[in-house]
Scaffold this motif. Structure first.
Motif, mmCIF file in Angstrom:
data_model
loop_
_atom_site.group_PDB
_atom_site.id
_atom_site.type_symbol
_atom_site.label_atom_id
_atom_site.label_comp_id
_atom_site.label_asym_id
_atom_site.label_seq_id
_atom_site.Cartn_x
_atom_site.Cartn_y
_atom_site.Cartn_z
ATOM 1 N N ARG B 185 -12.894 -32.571 -26.481
ATOM 2 C CA ARG B 185 -12.340 -31.378 -25.844
ATOM 3 C C ARG B 185 -12.385 -31.491 -24.318
ATOM 4 O O ARG B 185 -11.508 -31.014 -23.626
ATOM 5 N N MET B 186 -13.435 -32.177 -23.831
ATOM 6 C CA MET B 186 -13.523 -32.404 -22.382
ATOM 7 C C MET B 186 -12.332 -33.222 -21.896
ATOM 8 O O MET B 186 -11.713 -32.908 -20.885
ATOM 9 N N VAL B 187 -12.031 -34.297 -22.645
ATOM 10 C CA VAL B 187 -10.921 -35.160 -22.239
ATOM 11 C C VAL B 187 -9.615 -34.370 -22.244
ATOM 12 O O VAL B 187 -8.803 -34.474 -21.319
ATOM 13 N N ILE B 188 -9.426 -33.544 -23.289
ATOM 14 C CA ILE B 188 -8.200 -32.737 -23.339
ATOM 15 C C ILE B 188 -8.148 -31.807 -22.133
ATOM 16 O O ILE B 188 -7.112 -31.669 -21.475
ATOM 17 N N ALA B 189 -9.296 -31.204 -21.821
ATOM 18 C CA ALA B 189 -9.303 -30.265 -20.696
ATOM 19 C C ALA B 189 -9.055 -30.984 -19.379
ATOM 20 O O ALA B 189 -8.451 -30.425 -18.467
ATOM 21 N N LEU B 190 -9.513 -32.243 -19.297
ATOM 22 C CA LEU B 190 -9.385 -32.963 -18.035
ATOM 23 C C LEU B 190 -8.044 -33.681 -17.895
ATOM 24 O O LEU B 190 -7.718 -34.183 -16.823
ATOM 25 N N ALA B 191 -7.268 -33.749 -18.989
ATOM 26 C CA ALA B 191 -6.000 -34.483 -18.936
ATOM 27 C C ALA B 191 -5.094 -34.029 -17.790
ATOM 28 O O ALA B 191 -4.445 -34.866 -17.160
ATOM 29 N N PRO B 192 -5.023 -32.715 -17.471
ATOM 30 C CA PRO B 192 -4.144 -32.318 -16.360
ATOM 31 C C PRO B 192 -4.523 -32.921 -15.016
ATOM 32 O O PRO B 192 -3.695 -32.958 -14.116
ATOM 33 N N THR B 193 -5.767 -33.436 -14.865
ATOM 34 C CA THR B 193 -6.141 -34.004 -13.563
ATOM 35 C C THR B 193 -5.283 -35.213 -13.223
ATOM 36 O O THR B 193 -5.228 -35.625 -12.077
#
Lengths: 444, 379
Positions: B185-193
């Motif tokens: 979930r962290m990776v999904i949340a960070l994808a927009p970076t």
């Protein structure tokens, strides 16, 4: 469909945050447009000392003082023309004596950046003569010097070598504010007064003065090396970034979609040609070409926008649109449309292209930040629009003046923060839209 | 995507049982040669477009004419026979010789014909002399100046991309195995970076690790002066590489992992994966042979697009980090208005992009069973 999409979108907290960010940017852009006209923004940003002389150089934003234990001074400004300070006019025989006093309370823990007096003298033949005296809170009286201003004239304390000698080569802005006998120098808090005793030799002569003790913090955004208030660029960067990003993303995705649809619908040679062109465009170095255009022809942001769109209409997105169109082309409803005699353009416009809208909208939103960053990239390469204030140009200025090396972090951080916030906002909305419109990925 | 998975289902088993032999090697070779020829044609067209853009204002012609004039005035002024001439006569002589030379080289021919001549020059990087910039050996030949800057760029870029590729695959596989957990979930949340380019993260990395903490250098490729010892030299380069490589990685890693993990998830819901699991194969084998293998072609296609995008960012990244590569050369050339270098860099970037595409195509041929097993799917 839109209402459903909205209901789905609300399920994603990231989408809500993204929408809030985008909304904030839009409000900021509208505020910028409402408070500063396009022409005014350009005039301010291109202005030199004539516009910005009241501002300090490379001063941090005022709010940074909240986080500092040693508070930096703000700019102190007195203008006798506007009735600030006190001005006493006393005729004395054929002469006139004018005494201007600027008392101010100094409570900062650091010295000002620079001290300057701007004189506005009226005379026909003989220049007035001014004696400048500095009164400290502990009652000392320091003679600064004498000056005979010519019309509009400025006296900078630092440039006076005689004063420097008298102050034992300690810079004036430090020596005048220092607590006596303390090493290293510590500013003395209290009420300082600058007194100007002027002698006017002519009957209609007059003298006014503006005193500025340039601070080390200024405004909400700080200033740059040319004393410009960064707020101009920070504010005006928003509408420019949004306009550039939105127009470029819209221009490229919509044209790409139509080209893919044309290729698939007409098939054969048209399709093959489009595919080959896509492959060529894939290896065209976009940024170097933009750099060539920027160096050889024009740096105007609108020319660059046009070239960006031209270079990306045959972008790699054609392949994914093509895959969908190939499937859609065989659908029965297309055959039905053909049967009732719909023309090629009608089928492409009304039947084919609407089918990729779910794919197109998220891509459009995700593309916006990449174009915003492209504009910033060009600016960082020194190819920004020569007249417009943009975030990228602020970063470029900061880098050219060694902002990171010299510790002017605010100068880089403010435009960068806005860029990243813009990027994150649009990307979050785009990602959520992608998951709403393409449920294939939603379960994963 | 459906098409790929269907054909790989039937072929993947065959690929695993048959050891690659001569015929496979031949097929991969033939595929590569065909792709190479096609790509070269693409490069030619791409460079031709570049030349057209550059020449729209007559810049390439100007470069050439300036070069001719320089050469002729030098030889005229060096010739003792011309010493008696007045400056006016000498200028007249130079002007006449320039005209002859322009005619000889065909610069007075129509633009279309001339553009083909420029194309061959550009393709061989025969772009004359730089106006201001020189190579370290002091040469002003555009080709030498550019080729000298190539190794640092390749070093930085290859390291970053290899690291990005393998690290992403490793993490994506990890995440796809237990998706929905915190890391996932962290990776999904960070994808927009990944919306921000590498140079942008570079600024922050410099700010934190060089300006505030002082752990790593602000930029450059080696310490000044460069250490004499080889080992120390390598160590110094390594230290200077940490920040730029991290910047490139940061700008792409989360989105890449997110995309690839999704590919893995799509492929691991295939029936043959369930079958393999049901057979009782150990998890590692299922992962490597039944999930990773069929996903690789998709991943490589995705990676190709990513790398092409990263090349663009690399120009500014090098500028931000003062890395002595092509990107910084281009930046310096812009500042000095060194037109031959700007055109030359654009051409070499076209080459680099084509080579990148070719390398990835070649890898694609190696991992795509359709290319290895039969001719059916190969294009």
């Amino acid at each position: 469909m839109i209402r459903n999409a909205w209901a789905d979108l609300r399920q994603y907290p990231s989408a809500i945050i993204g929408l809030l960010i985008v909304g904030f940017l839009v409000v900021m852009a509208i505020y910028a447009l409402a408070t500063l006209s396009y022409g005014e923004a350009i005039r301010l940003w291109r202005g030199g000392e004539d516009i910005w002389q009241d501002y300090p150089r490379t001063a941090s934003p005022e709010w940074t003082n909240v986080f500092r234990s040693k508070k930096l001074p703000s700019t102190v400004l007195f203008d006798s023309r506007q009735g600030q300070g006190s001005k006493v006019v006393e005729p004395r025989g054929s002469l006139t004596e004018i005494t201007i006093e600027f008392p101010f309370n100094f409570q900062a823990d650091d010295f000002p950046q620079e001290l300057a007096i701007f004189f506005y003298a009226t005379f026909t033949q003989k220049q007035p003569h001014v004696e400048m005296t500095w009164l400290t809170p502990d009652g000392r009286e320091i003679r600064i010097g004498e000056y005979s201003p010519r019309g509009r004239d400025s006296y900078r304390f630092e440039g006076d070598s005689r004063l420097a000698r008298r102050l034992r080569n300690v810079p004036a802005q430090q020596a005048l504010f220092a607590t006596p006998g303390v090493e290293p120098l510590v500013p003395l808090k209290g009420v300082y007064t600058l007194r100007l005793d002027a002698l006017i030799f002519e009957e209609n002569g007059d003298l006014d003065a503006k005193f500025i003790a340039y601070g080390k913090v200024s405004g909400l955004a700080g200033t740059d090396h040319r004393r410009r208030d960064l707020m101009v660029a920070i504010l005006w960067g928003a509408p420019i970034a949004l306009a550039f990003g939105l127009l470029a993303a819209l221009g490229t995705t919509v044209t790409t979609m139509f080209i893919a649809a044309f290729g698939v619908w007409f098939g054969g040679l048209v399709d093959a040609a489009i595919q080959r062109i896509t492959e060529i465009v894939l290896i065209l170095p976009v940024l170097p070409i933009l750099i060539m255009v920027g160096t050889f022809y024009s740096r105007s942001i609108w020319v660059i926008l046009g070239v960006v769109i031209l270079l990306s209409i045959f972008g790699s997105a054609i392949k994914s649109y093509r895959a969908i169109f190939l499937q859609v082309k065989e659908s029965p409803y297309i055959e039905a449309a053909r049967a009732y005699g719909a023309g090629n353009l009608r089928i492409i416009g009304r039947y084919l292209t609407p089918r990729v809208i779910p794919l197109l909208i998220p891509q459009l939103v995700v593309l916006i930040p990449s174009y915003v960053f492209l504009e910033a990239s060009l600016a960082v390469l020194g190819l920004g629009d020569p007249v417009l204030p943009t975030w990228g140009k602020v970063i470029d200025d900061a880098f050219r003046n060694g902002a990171l090396f010299n510790g002017y972090y605010y100068w880089v951080l403010q435009p960068s923060a806005l860029l990243i916030v813009t990027g994150l906002g649009f990307a979050m909305v785009g990602f959520a839209l992608d998951r709403v419109f393409n449920p294939r990925l939603r379960g994963l | 995507m459906a098409e790929v998975s269907l054909s790989s289902q039937s072929n993947v088993a065959a690929a695993l049982t048959r050891r690659p032999g001569w015929t496979t090697a031949l097929r991969v070779l033939r595929y590569s040669v065909v792709r190479l020829v096609a790509l070269f044609a693409t490069v030619v067209v791409g460079v031709y477009l570049t030349i057209l853009i550059a020449n729209m204002g007559g810049y390439v012609d100007e470069i050439k004419k300036a070069q001719i004039r320089e050469g002729i005035s030098l030889s005229v002024s060096m010739d003792p026979a011309n010493r008696a001439l007045t400056p006016a006569q000498r200028n007249e002589l130079i002007e006449g010789l320039v005209q002859v030379e322009v005619k000889r080289l065909g610069l007075d021919r129509p633009f279309l014909l001339r553009s083909f001549a420029s194309l061959t020059d550009a393709l061989t990087l025969n772009l004359g002399r730089a106006n201001y910039l020189t190579s370290d050996s002091g040469s002003k030949l555009v080709r030498l100046v550019i080729l000298e800057r190539l190794p640092p760029t390749l070093l930085l870029f290859a390291t970053s991309n290899l690291f990005l590729f393998f690290f992403s695959i490793f993490v994506a596989l990890r995440l796809s195995r237990n998706y929905g957990n915190l890391a996932d979930r962290m990776v999904i949340a960070l994808a927009p970076t990944s919306a921000a380019p590498g140079w942008f993260y570079g600024i922050f990395l410099i700010l934190i690790f060089s300006a505030l903490l002082g752990w790593l250098p602000f930029g450059g490729m080696v310490d000044t002066p460069p250490p004499a010892d080889r080992l120390q030299y390598a160590w110094s380069v390594l230290r200077h590489m940490i920040l730029p490589v991290s910047a490139i990685t940061l700008s792409a890693i989360f989105l890449t992992i997110y995309n690839w993990r999704t590919f893995f998830l799509i492929y691991s819901s295939e029936d043959y994966v369930d079958m393999a699991k049901a057979k009782g194969l150990p998890g590692r084998i299922v992962e490597n042979r039944y999930i990773l293998r069929p996903t690789l072609p998709t991943i490589i296609t995705n990676f190709a697009l990513l790398v092409i995008g990263l090349w663009t960012g690399a120009i500014i990244l090098e500028t931000v980090f003062n890395w002595p590569g092509l990107g910084r050369l281009l930046y310096q050339a812009i500042g000095l208005f060194d037109t031959p270098i700007i055109v030359g860099s654009t051409v070499i970037y076209a080459y680099l992009l084509a080579i990148t595409v070719f390398v990835l195509d070649f890898t694609y041929a190696l991992v795509d069973p359709r290319v290895r097993v039969g001719e059916g799917g190969a294009k």
